[in-house]
Design a protein around this motif. Structure first.
Motif, PDB file in Angstrom:
ATOM      1  N   GLY A  63      54.485  74.809  13.789  1.00  0.00           N
ATOM      2  CA  GLY A  63      55.415  74.881  15.670  1.00  0.00           C
ATOM      3  C   GLY A  63      56.451  74.339  15.187  1.00  0.00           C
ATOM      4  O   GLY A  63      57.162  73.543  16.519  1.00  0.00           O
ATOM      5  N   ARG A  64      56.808  73.532  14.249  1.00  0.00           N
ATOM      6  CA  ARG A  64      58.326  72.149  14.387  1.00  0.00           C
ATOM      7  C   ARG A  64      59.801  73.677  14.998  1.00  0.00           C
ATOM      8  O   ARG A  64      59.023  75.134  14.273  1.00  0.00           O
ATOM      9  N   THR A  65      60.147  73.670  15.419  1.00  0.00           N
ATOM     10  CA  THR A  65      61.488  73.921  15.763  1.00  0.00           C
ATOM     11  C   THR A  65      62.508  73.196  15.457  1.00  0.00           C
ATOM     12  O   THR A  65      62.802  72.518  15.167  1.00  0.00           O
ATOM     13  N   PHE A  66      63.408  74.162  16.058  1.00  0.00           N
ATOM     14  CA  PHE A  66      64.752  74.036  15.574  1.00  0.00           C
ATOM     15  C   PHE A  66      66.082  74.261  16.748  1.00  0.00           C
ATOM     16  O   PHE A  66      65.522  75.202  17.432  1.00  0.00           O
ATOM     17  N   ARG A  67      66.957  73.490  16.614  1.00  0.00           N
ATOM     18  CA  ARG A  67      68.582  73.658  17.633  1.00  0.00           C
ATOM     19  C   ARG A  67      68.471  75.488  17.777  1.00  0.00           C
ATOM     20  O   ARG A  67      68.513  75.502  16.778  1.00  0.00           O
ATOM     21  N   CYS A 115      70.533  86.727  14.810  1.00  0.00           N
ATOM     22  CA  CYS A 115      69.674  85.456  14.666  1.00  0.00           C
ATOM     23  C   CYS A 115      70.042  85.401  13.270  1.00  0.00           C
ATOM     24  O   CYS A 115      69.819  84.432  12.645  1.00  0.00           O
ATOM     25  N   LYS A 116      71.557  86.423  12.516  1.00  0.00           N
ATOM     26  CA  LYS A 116      72.120  84.954  11.321  1.00  0.00           C
ATOM     27  C   LYS A 116      70.671  84.947   9.999  1.00  0.00           C
ATOM     28  O   LYS A 116      71.039  83.859   9.945  1.00  0.00           O
ATOM     29  N   TRP A 117      69.618  85.619  10.048  1.00  0.00           N
ATOM     30  CA  TRP A 117      69.107  85.199   9.280  1.00  0.00           C
ATOM     31  C   TRP A 117      67.878  83.984   9.567  1.00  0.00           C
ATOM     32  O   TRP A 117      68.093  83.005   8.894  1.00  0.00           O
ATOM     33  N   MET A 118      67.704  83.413  11.179  1.00  0.00           N
ATOM     34  CA  MET A 118      67.322  82.559  10.879  1.00  0.00           C
ATOM     35  C   MET A 118      68.268  81.401  10.846  1.00  0.00           C
ATOM     36  O   MET A 118      67.459  79.544  11.217  1.00  0.00           O
ATOM     37  N   GLY A 119      69.164  81.423  10.510  1.00  0.00           N
ATOM     38  CA  GLY A 119      70.319  79.617  10.903  1.00  0.00           C
ATOM     39  C   GLY A 119      69.624  79.156  10.202  1.00  0.00           C
ATOM     40  O   GLY A 119      68.941  78.236   9.613  1.00  0.00           O
ATOM     41  N   PRO A 120      69.609  77.413  11.540  1.00  0.00           N
ATOM     42  CA  PRO A 120      69.402  76.303  11.171  1.00  0.00           C
ATOM     43  C   PRO A 120      68.216  76.441  11.110  1.00  0.00           C
ATOM     44  O   PRO A 120      67.370  75.265   9.976  1.00  0.00           O
ATOM     45  N   SER A 155      66.650  80.544  19.831  1.00  0.00           N
ATOM     46  CA  SER A 155      65.456  79.744  19.155  1.00  0.00           C
ATOM     47  C   SER A 155      64.439  80.530  18.174  1.00  0.00           C
ATOM     48  O   SER A 155      64.022  81.854  18.379  1.00  0.00           O
ATOM     49  N   ALA A 156      64.537  79.397  17.403  1.00  0.00           N
ATOM     50  CA  ALA A 156      63.494  79.373  16.339  1.00  0.00           C
ATOM     51  C   ALA A 156      62.090  78.541  15.923  1.00  0.00           C
ATOM     52  O   ALA A 156      62.864  77.360  16.746  1.00  0.00           O
ATOM     53  N   ALA A 157      61.060  79.372  15.486  1.00  0.00           N
ATOM     54  CA  ALA A 157      60.415  78.286  15.089  1.00  0.00           C
ATOM     55  C   ALA A 157      59.324  78.305  13.724  1.00  0.00           C
ATOM     56  O   ALA A 157      59.943  79.534  13.816  1.00  0.00           O
TER      57      ALA A 157
END
Length: 148
Positions: free
Chosen positions: A8-12, A62-67, A103-105
């Motif tokens: 559930g953790r989200t990233f900028r 998506c840059k390999w899910m970046g951050p 956005s990613a989670a």
């Protein structure tokens, strides 16, 4: 093994501006010869706003899910990481000039034997708010000395 609950953790979110030459390079690298990936007039005659990107161009923005994948709280050891898989559901076409926000989670983290699986979800939308791709990414971290 990861003891923290990351699910559930989200990233900028991050953005990517789609360039015409990047689309052309990507299409060429994948062996796509369709004119809509190279010629603006052809793409427009087919109903696109501009030169259109092949669907799998999603891996570029998506840059390999970046951050998410690189975030220190996730703690993936790149020396032991394997790309386990990716899948996409595509939406609106991506065209030259689009600004894509992704956005990613963390969708899941689990272990099997001495392997740790990190599953991420991504959502990418263009400047009009239209979904262009929803993704699911699995990274596998191999263990050492019985630990992942």
């Amino acid at each position: 093994m990861t003891e923290r609950n990351l699910t559930g953790r989200t990233f900028r979110p991050w953005t990517y501006e789609v360039g015409i030459e990047k689309i052309r390079e990507f299409a060429t690298a994948l062996g796509h010869g369709e004119a809509c990936y190279f010629d603006r007039e052809v793409a427009r005659s087919m109903g696109f706003r501009d030169v259109v990107a092949p669907p799998m161009f999603a891996v570029v923005f998506c840059k390999w899910m970046g951050p998410a994948v690189r975030h220190p709280d996730v703690g993936i050891d790149y020396a032991r990481m394997l790309h386990g898989g990716q899948e996409f559901e595509f939406g609106a076409p991506v065209c030259h000039g689009d600004v894509i926000t992704t956005s990613a989670a963390v969708a899941d983290v689990y272990a099997k034997r001495d392997l740790e699986f990190f599953v991420f979800s991504s959502h990418s939308a263009n400047q009009f708010g239209e979904t262009v791709a929803d993704g699911r990414w699995t990274m596998i971290v191999r263990g050492s000395d019985g630990q992942a």
